[in-house]
Motif scaffolding. Sequence first.
Motif, PDB file in Angstrom:
ATOM      1  N   PRO A  13       7.796   2.280   3.694  1.00 61.49           N
ATOM      2  CA  PRO A  13       7.828   0.856   4.069  1.00 61.49           C
ATOM      3  C   PRO A  13       7.358  -0.064   2.939  1.00 61.49           C
ATOM      4  O   PRO A  13       7.766  -1.219   2.893  1.00 61.49           O
ATOM      5  CB  PRO A  13       6.898   0.773   5.278  1.00 61.49           C
ATOM      6  CG  PRO A  13       6.086   2.026   5.249  1.00 61.49           C
ATOM      7  CD  PRO A  13       6.892   3.057   4.541  1.00 61.49           C
ATOM      8  N   THR A  14       6.499   0.424   2.078  1.00 60.67           N
ATOM      9  CA  THR A  14       6.074  -0.355   0.909  1.00 60.67           C
ATOM     10  C   THR A  14       5.956   0.623  -0.250  1.00 60.67           C
ATOM     11  O   THR A  14       5.912   1.828  -0.040  1.00 60.67           O
ATOM     12  CB  THR A  14       4.685  -0.994   1.121  1.00 60.67           C
ATOM     13  OG1 THR A  14       3.722   0.061   1.247  1.00 60.67           O
ATOM     14  CG2 THR A  14       4.640  -1.877   2.356  1.00 60.67           C
TER      15      THR A  14
ATOM     16  N   GLU B  93       3.385   1.212  -2.115  1.00 61.67           N
ATOM     17  CA  GLU B  93       2.123   1.954  -2.040  1.00 61.67           C
ATOM     18  C   GLU B  93       2.214   3.094  -1.034  1.00 61.67           C
ATOM     19  O   GLU B  93       1.748   4.196  -1.274  1.00 61.67           O
ATOM     20  CB  GLU B  93       0.968   1.012  -1.649  1.00 61.67           C
ATOM     21  CG  GLU B  93       0.509   0.065  -2.738  1.00 61.67           C
ATOM     22  CD  GLU B  93       1.332  -1.209  -2.820  1.00 61.67           C
ATOM     23  OE1 GLU B  93       2.383  -1.290  -2.146  1.00 61.67           O
ATOM     24  OE2 GLU B  93       0.947  -2.124  -3.569  1.00 61.67           O
TER      25      GLU B  93
ATOM     26  N   ILE C 204       4.336   6.080  -2.088  1.00 64.60           N
ATOM     27  CA  ILE C 204       3.607   7.008  -2.955  1.00 64.60           C
ATOM     28  C   ILE C 204       2.612   7.831  -2.133  1.00 64.60           C
ATOM     29  O   ILE C 204       2.459   9.031  -2.346  1.00 64.60           O
ATOM     30  CB  ILE C 204       2.899   6.240  -4.090  1.00 64.60           C
ATOM     31  CG1 ILE C 204       3.956   5.625  -4.994  1.00 64.60           C
ATOM     32  CG2 ILE C 204       1.969   7.143  -4.885  1.00 64.60           C
ATOM     33  CD1 ILE C 204       3.415   4.713  -6.043  1.00 64.60           C
ATOM     34  N   ALA C 205       1.959   7.188  -1.172  1.00 67.86           N
ATOM     35  CA  ALA C 205       0.988   7.905  -0.333  1.00 67.86           C
ATOM     36  C   ALA C 205       1.677   9.049   0.413  1.00 67.86           C
ATOM     37  O   ALA C 205       1.188  10.178   0.430  1.00 67.86           O
ATOM     38  CB  ALA C 205       0.333   6.945   0.657  1.00 67.86           C
TER      39      ALA C 205
ATOM     40  N   ASN D 165       2.735  11.772  -1.943  1.00 66.58           N
ATOM     41  CA  ASN D 165       1.562  12.549  -2.376  1.00 66.58           C
ATOM     42  C   ASN D 165       1.175  13.586  -1.325  1.00 66.58           C
ATOM     43  O   ASN D 165       0.835  14.720  -1.650  1.00 66.58           O
ATOM     44  CB  ASN D 165       0.350  11.638  -2.599  1.00 66.58           C
ATOM     45  CG  ASN D 165       0.375  10.972  -3.965  1.00 66.58           C
ATOM     46  OD1 ASN D 165       1.161  11.352  -4.823  1.00 66.58           O
ATOM     47  ND2 ASN D 165      -0.465   9.986  -4.151  1.00 66.58           N
TER      48      ASN D 165
ATOM     49  N   LEU E 178       3.502  16.452  -1.515  1.00 72.54           N
ATOM     50  CA  LEU E 178       3.206  17.342  -2.639  1.00 72.54           C
ATOM     51  C   LEU E 178       1.977  18.202  -2.365  1.00 72.54           C
ATOM     52  O   LEU E 178       1.942  19.383  -2.717  1.00 72.54           O
ATOM     53  CB  LEU E 178       3.010  16.534  -3.920  1.00 72.54           C
ATOM     54  CG  LEU E 178       4.284  15.879  -4.473  1.00 72.54           C
ATOM     55  CD1 LEU E 178       3.969  14.982  -5.648  1.00 72.54           C
ATOM     56  CD2 LEU E 178       5.299  16.942  -4.870  1.00 72.54           C
TER      57      LEU E 178
ATOM     58  N   TYR F 250      -8.120  14.146   3.680  1.00 71.27           N
ATOM     59  CA  TYR F 250      -7.531  12.863   3.287  1.00 71.27           C
ATOM     60  C   TYR F 250      -6.289  12.547   4.133  1.00 71.27           C
ATOM     61  O   TYR F 250      -6.094  11.396   4.535  1.00 71.27           O
ATOM     62  CB  TYR F 250      -7.185  12.845   1.795  1.00 71.27           C
ATOM     63  CG  TYR F 250      -6.805  11.452   1.362  1.00 71.27           C
ATOM     64  CD1 TYR F 250      -7.789  10.517   1.022  1.00 71.27           C
ATOM     65  CD2 TYR F 250      -5.486  11.032   1.377  1.00 71.27           C
ATOM     66  CE1 TYR F 250      -7.455   9.223   0.690  1.00 71.27           C
ATOM     67  CE2 TYR F 250      -5.147   9.738   1.048  1.00 71.27           C
ATOM     68  CZ  TYR F 250      -6.126   8.844   0.693  1.00 71.27           C
ATOM     69  OH  TYR F 250      -5.792   7.552   0.384  1.00 71.27           O
TER      70      TYR F 250
ATOM     71  N   ARG G  12      -7.429  11.158   7.344  1.00 73.35           N
ATOM     72  CA  ARG G  12      -7.942   9.808   7.167  1.00 73.35           C
ATOM     73  C   ARG G  12      -6.784   8.812   7.095  1.00 73.35           C
ATOM     74  O   ARG G  12      -6.812   7.740   7.715  1.00 73.35           O
ATOM     75  CB  ARG G  12      -8.749   9.801   5.869  1.00 73.35           C
ATOM     76  CG  ARG G  12      -9.387   8.510   5.511  1.00 73.35           C
ATOM     77  CD  ARG G  12      -9.995   8.642   4.111  1.00 73.35           C
ATOM     78  NE  ARG G  12     -10.172   7.323   3.558  1.00 73.35           N
ATOM     79  CZ  ARG G  12     -11.346   6.805   3.259  1.00 73.35           C
ATOM     80  NH1 ARG G  12     -12.431   7.516   3.420  1.00 73.35           N
ATOM     81  NH2 ARG G  12     -11.437   5.564   2.802  1.00 73.35           N
ATOM     82  N   HIS G  13      -5.740   9.200   6.375  1.00 77.56           N
ATOM     83  CA  HIS G  13      -4.572   8.341   6.211  1.00 77.56           C
ATOM     84  C   HIS G  13      -3.856   8.105   7.544  1.00 77.56           C
ATOM     85  O   HIS G  13      -3.614   6.967   7.940  1.00 77.56           O
ATOM     86  CB  HIS G  13      -3.627   8.984   5.180  1.00 77.56           C
ATOM     87  CG  HIS G  13      -2.314   8.275   5.035  1.00 77.56           C
ATOM     88  ND1 HIS G  13      -1.187   8.653   5.711  1.00 77.56           N
ATOM     89  CD2 HIS G  13      -1.966   7.192   4.299  1.00 77.56           C
ATOM     90  CE1 HIS G  13      -0.188   7.845   5.394  1.00 77.56           C
ATOM     91  NE2 HIS G  13      -0.630   6.949   4.539  1.00 77.56           N
TER      92      HIS G  13
ATOM     93  N   ASN H  53      -6.173   6.163  10.178  1.00 78.11           N
ATOM     94  CA  ASN H  53      -6.303   4.729   9.915  1.00 78.11           C
ATOM     95  C   ASN H  53      -5.025   3.967  10.247  1.00 78.11           C
ATOM     96  O   ASN H  53      -5.063   2.861  10.777  1.00 78.11           O
ATOM     97  CB  ASN H  53      -6.685   4.481   8.454  1.00 78.11           C
ATOM     98  CG  ASN H  53      -8.161   4.726   8.213  1.00 78.11           C
ATOM     99  OD1 ASN H  53      -8.966   4.635   9.141  1.00 78.11           O
ATOM    100  ND2 ASN H  53      -8.522   5.046   6.982  1.00 78.11           N
ATOM    101  N   TRP H  54      -3.893   4.574   9.944  1.00 80.42           N
ATOM    102  CA  TRP H  54      -2.626   3.900  10.260  1.00 80.42           C
ATOM    103  C   TRP H  54      -2.391   3.842  11.763  1.00 80.42           C
ATOM    104  O   TRP H  54      -1.879   2.847  12.277  1.00 80.42           O
ATOM    105  CB  TRP H  54      -1.454   4.600   9.571  1.00 80.42           C
ATOM    106  CG  TRP H  54      -1.101   3.962   8.269  1.00 80.42           C
ATOM    107  CD1 TRP H  54      -1.228   4.493   7.029  1.00 80.42           C
ATOM    108  CD2 TRP H  54      -0.567   2.636   8.090  1.00 80.42           C
ATOM    109  NE1 TRP H  54      -0.804   3.581   6.081  1.00 80.42           N
ATOM    110  CE2 TRP H  54      -0.395   2.448   6.709  1.00 80.42           C
ATOM    111  CE3 TRP H  54      -0.226   1.600   8.967  1.00 80.42           C
ATOM    112  CZ2 TRP H  54       0.113   1.254   6.164  1.00 80.42           C
ATOM    113  CZ3 TRP H  54       0.277   0.414   8.431  1.00 80.42           C
ATOM    114  CH2 TRP H  54       0.435   0.245   7.049  1.00 80.42           C
TER     115      TRP H  54
ATOM    116  N   ARG I  85      -4.316   1.008  13.123  1.00 79.40           N
ATOM    117  CA  ARG I  85      -3.678  -0.274  12.762  1.00 79.40           C
ATOM    118  C   ARG I  85      -2.444  -0.542  13.620  1.00 79.40           C
ATOM    119  O   ARG I  85      -2.205  -1.661  14.051  1.00 79.40           O
ATOM    120  CB  ARG I  85      -3.239  -0.253  11.307  1.00 79.40           C
ATOM    121  CG  ARG I  85      -4.358  -0.496  10.365  1.00 79.40           C
ATOM    122  CD  ARG I  85      -3.825  -0.757   8.974  1.00 79.40           C
ATOM    123  NE  ARG I  85      -4.888  -0.469   8.045  1.00 79.40           N
ATOM    124  CZ  ARG I  85      -4.982   0.646   7.360  1.00 79.40           C
ATOM    125  NH1 ARG I  85      -4.043   1.562   7.456  1.00 79.40           N
ATOM    126  NH2 ARG I  85      -6.003   0.822   6.564  1.00 79.40           N
TER     127      ARG I  85
END
Lengths: 94, 249
Positions: free
Chosen positions: B31-32, B34, B37-38, B41, B44, B133, B136-137, B140-141, B144
């Motif tokens: 969607p963006t 950033e 890439i998240a 990542n 990967l 991580y 956490r990602h 948090n989303w 939101r």
Amino acid sequence: MSENRTVWEVFIQSKNGLAHKHVGNVHAEDKIMALENARELYTRRNEGSCIWVVKSKDIISSESEDGEAFFDPSNDKMYRHPTFYTMPEGSKYI
Amino acid sequence: MNNELLTYTLRIADNSLILGQRMSEWCSKGPTLEEDIALSNISLDLFGQANGFYSYASQLDGNKSPDDLAFLRNEREFFNQQIVELENIDFGNTIVRNFLYDSYNFLFYSSLKNSKDDTLSALASKSLKEVKYHLRHSKNWLIRLGDGTEFSKEKVQKSLESIWQYTHDMFSMDEIDNKMYRLNIGVNNSNLKVEWDRIINETLIEAKLVRPKDGYNAKGGKNGMHTEHLGFLLAEMQFLQRAYPNAKW
């Protein structure tokens, strides 16, 4: 989504004890996301030990037209530079 | 025992590989910038984890290479849970799926870290940092999106309802699981449920979402029974090796 996105400046500390260095910016809706986006974009290759993010709009910058008044007067003040000392051997990060 | 350990290791590897492949579908479509890439990542990270477990499986197998295991097995020979093969559909749906799975995966590796099998234990410790991580990602989303707009809330609540049936199998124990657990090699999945419930309930409250009622229980992934989605995923992932056997980069 895009209307709430603000720009954040990113500072990375590469090693404990060193200063945080400006590396670039990211878009994010809130501070948690800003920190996470900064982590994704700027620390993929093991660059950091700490990240700061600051809203770009909260940074107060000097104006380029103030350059003369701000910086020129230090030109001829040699004594402000610590060039009269010899560096102790083995000291780093000075 | 070696055969069972091999299957057990493949289950873990397959979960990572298939979710990694799903996440890689977000590359260039995030969607963006950033978030693109998240998500890539995370993909990967998962491929890296899969590679570690496949290398071990390859050793145990003594014949097939890690690449053979990833690219030359058919649907019924994959032992991943069905939840990781589900289609991404949209960003919210991906986040819901990942949150439910990441919560489990975090607890699973936390427990596998104490395995008597040195290799599994080391791979779990290494993976755990990454999965912390990921959780956490996605967490948090989810907060939101759930506590976002009416539209985002409605969408993720729907995704939650439709994916919920795939969560039960995370805690099931079959013969192989039981044997691995008795030998202090594997994890007692059903023991993870209490802590999983706590993470899920706390997060859903914060996200202002409603926990779905338990109903139909989709299961069988770990024994090679899959949804119709896995075949398409494998077709895309394995195409090159199938069409050009032994092709190398």
